[in-house]
Design a protein around this motif. Structure first.
Motif, short mmCIF file in Angstrom:
data_model
loop_
_atom_site.label_atom_id
_atom_site.label_comp_id
_atom_site.label_asym_id
_atom_site.label_seq_id
_atom_site.Cartn_x
_atom_site.Cartn_y
_atom_site.Cartn_z
N ALA A 226 0.66 -1.29 -0.03
CA ALA A 226 -0.12 0.03 -0.01
C ALA A 226 0.67 1.07 0.02
O ALA A 226 0.53 2.10 -0.80
CB ALA A 226 -0.83 -0.04 1.19
N PRO A 227 1.77 1.40 0.86
CA PRO A 227 2.56 2.62 0.65
C PRO A 227 3.88 2.75 0.09
O PRO A 227 4.52 3.70 -0.26
CB PRO A 227 3.26 2.71 2.44
N TYR A 228 4.36 1.64 -0.56
CA TYR A 228 5.57 1.57 -1.54
C TYR A 228 5.14 2.30 -2.58
O TYR A 228 4.29 2.42 -3.32
CB TYR A 228 5.70 0.00 -2.10
N ASP A 229 6.26 3.25 -2.81
CA ASP A 229 6.28 4.19 -3.85
C ASP A 229 7.50 4.07 -4.65
O ASP A 229 8.84 4.39 -4.31
CB ASP A 229 6.27 5.56 -3.36
N PRO A 230 7.55 3.37 -5.92
CA PRO A 230 8.52 3.24 -6.79
C PRO A 230 9.61 4.38 -7.02
O PRO A 230 10.93 4.38 -6.67
CB PRO A 230 8.39 2.75 -7.83
N ALA A 231 8.89 5.65 -7.02
CA ALA A 231 9.82 6.83 -7.38
C ALA A 231 10.56 7.10 -6.25
O ALA A 231 11.79 7.42 -6.13
CB ALA A 231 9.00 7.74 -8.00
N ALA A 232 9.99 7.32 -5.06
CA ALA A 232 10.33 7.59 -3.87
C ALA A 232 11.44 6.51 -3.35
O ALA A 232 12.57 7.02 -3.05
CB ALA A 232 9.39 7.61 -2.83
N ALA A 233 11.24 5.20 -3.60
CA ALA A 233 12.21 4.49 -3.21
C ALA A 233 13.58 4.46 -3.98
O ALA A 233 14.43 4.32 -3.40
CB ALA A 233 11.69 3.07 -3.49
N GLU A 234 13.35 4.71 -5.31
CA GLU A 234 14.46 4.95 -6.19
C GLU A 234 15.35 5.99 -5.69
O GLU A 234 16.45 6.34 -5.46
CB GLU A 234 14.08 4.87 -7.58
N LEU A 235 14.76 7.17 -5.27
CA LEU A 235 15.46 8.33 -4.88
C LEU A 235 16.10 8.04 -3.55
O LEU A 235 17.20 8.54 -3.46
CB LEU A 235 14.37 9.50 -4.60
N HIS A 236 15.46 7.30 -2.78
CA HIS A 236 16.14 7.11 -1.43
C HIS A 236 17.48 6.07 -1.67
O HIS A 236 18.61 6.23 -1.15
CB HIS A 236 15.25 6.24 -0.39
N TRP A 237 17.48 5.17 -2.88
CA TRP A 237 18.58 4.46 -3.09
C TRP A 237 19.71 5.29 -3.57
O TRP A 237 20.99 5.23 -3.28
CB TRP A 237 18.20 3.39 -4.04
N GLN A 238 19.29 6.38 -4.51
CA GLN A 238 20.38 7.27 -4.96
C GLN A 238 21.16 8.05 -3.74
O GLN A 238 22.33 8.28 -3.68
CB GLN A 238 19.78 8.19 -5.95
N LYS A 239 20.13 8.55 -2.74
CA LYS A 239 20.71 9.23 -1.74
C LYS A 239 21.53 8.22 -0.69
O LYS A 239 22.58 8.80 -0.54
CB LYS A 239 19.53 9.69 -0.82
N ILE A 240 21.23 7.14 -0.49
CA ILE A 240 21.92 6.38 0.54
C ILE A 240 23.40 6.02 -0.13
O ILE A 240 24.37 5.79 0.63
CB ILE A 240 21.11 5.31 1.21
N THR A 241 23.05 5.61 -1.35
CA THR A 241 24.36 5.09 -1.91
C THR A 241 25.44 6.16 -2.11
O THR A 241 26.50 6.06 -1.79
CB THR A 241 24.32 4.46 -3.28
N ALA A 242 24.88 7.41 -2.57
CA ALA A 242 26.18 8.54 -2.55
C ALA A 242 26.55 8.54 -0.92
O ALA A 242 27.70 9.13 -0.90
CB ALA A 242 25.20 9.67 -3.09
N LEU A 243 25.46 8.81 0.04
CA LEU A 243 25.96 8.84 1.43
C LEU A 243 27.20 8.01 1.90
O LEU A 243 28.16 8.32 2.37
CB LEU A 243 24.70 8.73 2.43
N PHE A 244 27.00 6.69 1.51
CA PHE A 244 27.98 5.70 1.94
C PHE A 244 29.33 5.71 1.16
O PHE A 244 30.23 5.71 1.65
CB PHE A 244 27.22 4.21 2.02
N ALA A 245 29.00 6.14 -0.10
CA ALA A 245 30.33 6.28 -0.82
C ALA A 245 31.12 7.31 -0.35
O ALA A 245 32.36 7.45 -0.26
CB ALA A 245 29.91 6.51 -2.54
N ARG A 246 30.45 8.30 0.18
CA ARG A 246 31.23 9.52 0.70
C ARG A 246 31.66 9.13 1.97
O ARG A 246 32.95 9.86 2.25
CB ARG A 246 30.48 10.68 0.68
N GLU A 247 31.03 8.84 2.99
CA GLU A 247 31.33 8.83 4.14
C GLU A 247 31.93 7.19 4.78
O GLU A 247 32.63 7.31 5.75
CB GLU A 247 29.94 9.01 5.21
N LEU A 248 31.78 6.33 3.96
CA LEU A 248 32.32 5.05 4.17
C LEU A 248 33.04 4.42 2.88
O LEU A 248 32.55 3.40 2.37
CB LEU A 248 31.40 4.05 4.56
N PRO A 249 34.17 4.92 2.87
CA PRO A 249 35.09 4.41 1.74
C PRO A 249 35.43 2.87 1.66
O PRO A 249 35.35 2.18 2.53
CB PRO A 249 36.45 5.33 2.09
N ARG A 250 35.22 2.58 0.25
CA ARG A 250 35.30 1.04 0.10
C ARG A 250 36.81 0.90 -0.23
O ARG A 250 37.69 1.72 -0.51
CB ARG A 250 34.47 0.80 -1.24
#
Length: 250
Positions: A226-250
């Motif tokens: 019911a609440p799942y929103d594909p567009a919002a979900a995809e935006l959150h993925w963009q945000k957290i992958t950028a966040l971890f790439a910046r703050e938690l170097p691989r």
């Protein structure tokens, strides 16, 4: 998917966690930084594993935590649980047993176990969580600050309330960066709570970002239909992958 079950002894029993590592070429990048993954109130299930694997494929060792382990390896269908009185009773009991301080203690023990491995880095880690898991990721950042480089709370509930265990009360302990993905339609994180959160974080000098998603609580989790929103979900993925790439170097 590359996943290994881990059993960690705690004072209350054996915590089961599930370590996802990158599939394909990214798997050669070792030792991998660890990200602790806290599921939503539905617990560990296939959707959570799929989400953890997506993050792992960015180059991380993602440890999915069964914070319900005191009740066993249980999970709940969030599409029906709260409409069924018996199922609602079970999930509320499970949530009550997943106290934030206890989960933080258990997670620290998990990191100790991971630190003994040669293929991961568990000294400074990331954390991400959804719904109740978002609360737990925020809680962990304040409870074990020297070990948390970055934490993300996605449609986290009760993250700034008048409860004595509200995680915002430890804001002045936090050393890592934080991200909050907040649903605009969310009774579990009201505008008043968001204002309290940002006021406390600003006063404590915490590095954080808060985005308001035009979506409902649960927007990022595919099997919460019911609440799942594909567009919002995809935006959150963009945000957290950028966040971890910046703050938690691989």
């Amino acid at each position: 998917m590359p996943v290994t079950e881990l059993d960690v002894q705690t004072p209350d029993g054996v915590l089961d966690a599930y370590l996802h590592t990158p599939d394909g070429a990214a798997a050669s990048a070792s030792p991998l930084p660890v990200v602790v993954f806290y599921p939503d109130a539905g617990g560990v299930r296939e959707t959570m594993h799929q989400m953890a694997q997506r993050l792992a494929d960015e180059g991380y060792a993602v440890a999915v935590v069964n914070y319900y382990y005191r009740q066993g390896k249980v999970s709940f269908d969030l599409n029906s649980t709260f409409a069924d009185p018996d199922a609602r009773t079970r999930i509320m009991a499970a949530l009550a047993g997943a106290d934030g301080a206890l989960v933080a203690r258990d997670t620290a023990l998990l990191l100790d176990a991971l630190a003994a491995r040669g293929d991961v880095r568990a000294d400074r880690v990331g954390a991400v969580g959804y719904c109740r898991g978002g609360n737990l990721a925020f809680t962990f950042a304040g409870a074990v600050p020297r070990r948390v480089a970055v934490a993300a709370s996605i449609h986290g509930g009760s993250i700034a309330t008048d409860a004595p265990n509200s995680p915002h009360l430890n804001a002045d302990q936090i050393q890592g960066a934080l991200y909050f993905g907040v649903a605009t339609d969310d009774p579990h994180c009201t505008l008043e709570q968001q204002e309290l959160l940002t006021t406390v974080l600003d006063k404590a000098g915490v590095r954080y970002e808060l985005d308001r998603y035009d979506a409902a609580h649960g927007f990022a989790v595919p099997d919460h239909t019911a609440p799942y929103d594909p567009a919002a979900a995809e935006l959150h993925w963009q945000k957290i992958t950028a966040l971890f790439a910046r703050e938690l170097p691989r």
